[in-house]
Enzyme design. Structure first.
Site, PDB file in Angstrom:
ATOM      1  N   SER A 146      25.867  50.826  51.295  1.00 40.21           N
ATOM      2  CA  SER A 146      25.087  51.972  51.734  1.00 40.21           C
ATOM      3  C   SER A 146      23.710  51.518  52.233  1.00 40.21           C
ATOM      4  O   SER A 146      23.625  50.712  53.162  1.00 40.21           O
ATOM      5  CB  SER A 146      24.987  53.000  50.613  1.00 40.21           C
ATOM      6  OG  SER A 146      24.513  54.245  51.087  1.00 40.21           O
ATOM      7  N   ASP A 148      34.321  58.901  54.190  1.00 37.92           N
ATOM      8  CA  ASP A 148      32.884  58.648  54.130  1.00 37.92           C
ATOM      9  C   ASP A 148      32.208  59.219  55.379  1.00 37.92           C
ATOM     10  O   ASP A 148      32.655  58.949  56.500  1.00 37.92           O
ATOM     11  CB  ASP A 148      32.660  57.135  54.047  1.00 37.92           C
ATOM     12  CG  ASP A 148      31.207  56.744  53.855  1.00 37.92           C
ATOM     13  OD1 ASP A 148      30.324  57.618  53.913  1.00 37.92           O
ATOM     14  OD2 ASP A 148      30.958  55.547  53.638  1.00 37.92           O
ATOM     15  N   HIS A 175      32.511  57.691  50.010  1.00 39.83           N
ATOM     16  CA  HIS A 175      31.382  56.771  50.071  1.00 39.83           C
ATOM     17  C   HIS A 175      31.140  56.139  48.698  1.00 39.83           C
ATOM     18  O   HIS A 175      31.132  56.817  47.688  1.00 39.83           O
ATOM     19  CB  HIS A 175      30.138  57.544  50.525  1.00 39.83           C
ATOM     20  CG  HIS A 175      28.953  56.692  50.831  1.00 39.83           C
ATOM     21  ND1 HIS A 175      28.912  55.831  51.900  1.00 39.83           N
ATOM     22  CD2 HIS A 175      27.754  56.583  50.208  1.00 39.83           C
ATOM     23  CE1 HIS A 175      27.725  55.232  51.943  1.00 39.83           C
ATOM     24  NE2 HIS A 175      27.013  55.655  50.908  1.00 39.83           N
TER      25      HIS A 175
END
Length: 318
Positions: free
Chosen positions: A157, A253, A286
């Protein structure tokens, strides 16, 4: 009680008096591994009182050199640390599987410390570790076991975003004796003004979280095409300082298509690397690997990263 000025759920609240309430990633666990496979310790490296958590396989032989991985944690530049149970458990699993020495990097977080502070702190860590190239730095594990010819940047991320930026900075500033062989980007936090793939169909709340975190982390940004957020707009994009890149994305995601776009554009650019790969985890969200550490998909992803980190070693033995 102070009024809430901004909420970016489920991550944090900001109050009108300036107080920041982080809702995730606040726990701190000590170094150690319940499985007894990996040893770890915290090392202070900065005048800003920042530390990194170092990881080393317990069975390592005296003076045995291992690939060195810098891991940058995610959390939108705003939450989590290397010392939370989430990241400590993940690094234990990754180091055990990959047989590497790892530096889990701490950096000051937004909004109290807006970007580019996280990038600068991360580079400070890299330079401190690089001071051990000659084998006489202040940290014995790095002196004895870090192979500076096989260095990797990795993160998930926002940490993947940092990893890319560190690859660019290494290309510009070249640390003597350090060869960054590869970069691993897990669910990279990239974006852009023009919608690509499934982004146009993204639900309002998810879109607000992706975009709101960016403005919170970087209030002076030029917008979603800021090269720090949309790296393919960076004139230095093709100068990425490594020879191999692995990008991992997840089907469900919101930033999935940015990972594919990054790979597509890097492959078309004048980047001088020789290996570019992408892997998608089906039916996953995610950072699923942090949320569900014991699933088959998580275990497979860790094995895939471990293979990437050791690929050249495996080829040398064949």
């Amino acid at each position: 009680m102070s009024e809430i000025a901004k909420e970016l759920l489920p991550m944090l609240r900001i109050y009108k008096d300036g107080r920041v309430e982080r809702l995730l990633g606040n726990d701190v666990v000590p170094p150690g591994d319940p499985k007894g496979i990996v040893q770890s310790k915290d090392v202070n490296y900065s005048e800003a009182n920042l530390s990194s958590r170092l990881y080393l396989p317990r069975h390592v032989k005296r003076n045995q050199k291992l690939p060195l991985i810098f891991y940058f944690h995610g959390g939108g530049f705003c939450i989590e640390t290397p010392f939370s149970s989430t990241y400590h458990n993940y690094l234990n699993n990754l180091v055990a599987e990959a047989n590497v020495i790892a530096v889990s990097v701490d950096y000051r977080r937004a909004p109290e410390h807006p970007l580019p502070i996280a990038y600068d702190d991360s580079w400070t860590t890299i330079k401190w570790v690089a001071s051990h190239v000659s084998g006489n730095g202040p940290e014995g594990w790095l002196n004895s076991h870090a192979d500076f010819g096989k260095v990797f940047f990795a993160g998930d991320s926002a940490g993947a975003n940092i990893s890319h930026q560190m690859g660019l900075r290494h290309a510009q500033e070249k640390l003597a004796g350090v060869n960054v062989e590869g970069i691993v980007l897990v669910h990279p936090y990239f974006w852009g003004t023009q919608r690509i793939g499934c982004e146009a169909k993204l639900k309002k709340k998810k879109k607000e979280l992706v975009e709101g975190l960016w403005y919170l982390a970087n209030p002076t940004t030029s917008g979603f095409d800021d090269p720090l957020f949309n790296p393919v707009r960076d004139p230095k994009f093709a100068s990425l300082g490594c020879s191999r890149v692995l990008v991992l994305v997840a089907e469900k995601d919101p930033v999935r298509d940015r990972g594919y776009y990054y790979c597509e554009q890097l492959g078309k650019s004048e980047w001088k690397g020789r290996q570019l790969e992408i892997m998608e985890a089906k039916n996953e969200l995610h950072v699923f690997h942090l949320l569900f550490p014991d699933t088959d998909n998580t275990k497979f992803m860790i094995r895939r990263i471990a293979f990437f980190l050791n690929q050249e070693l495996i080829r040398a033995k064949i």
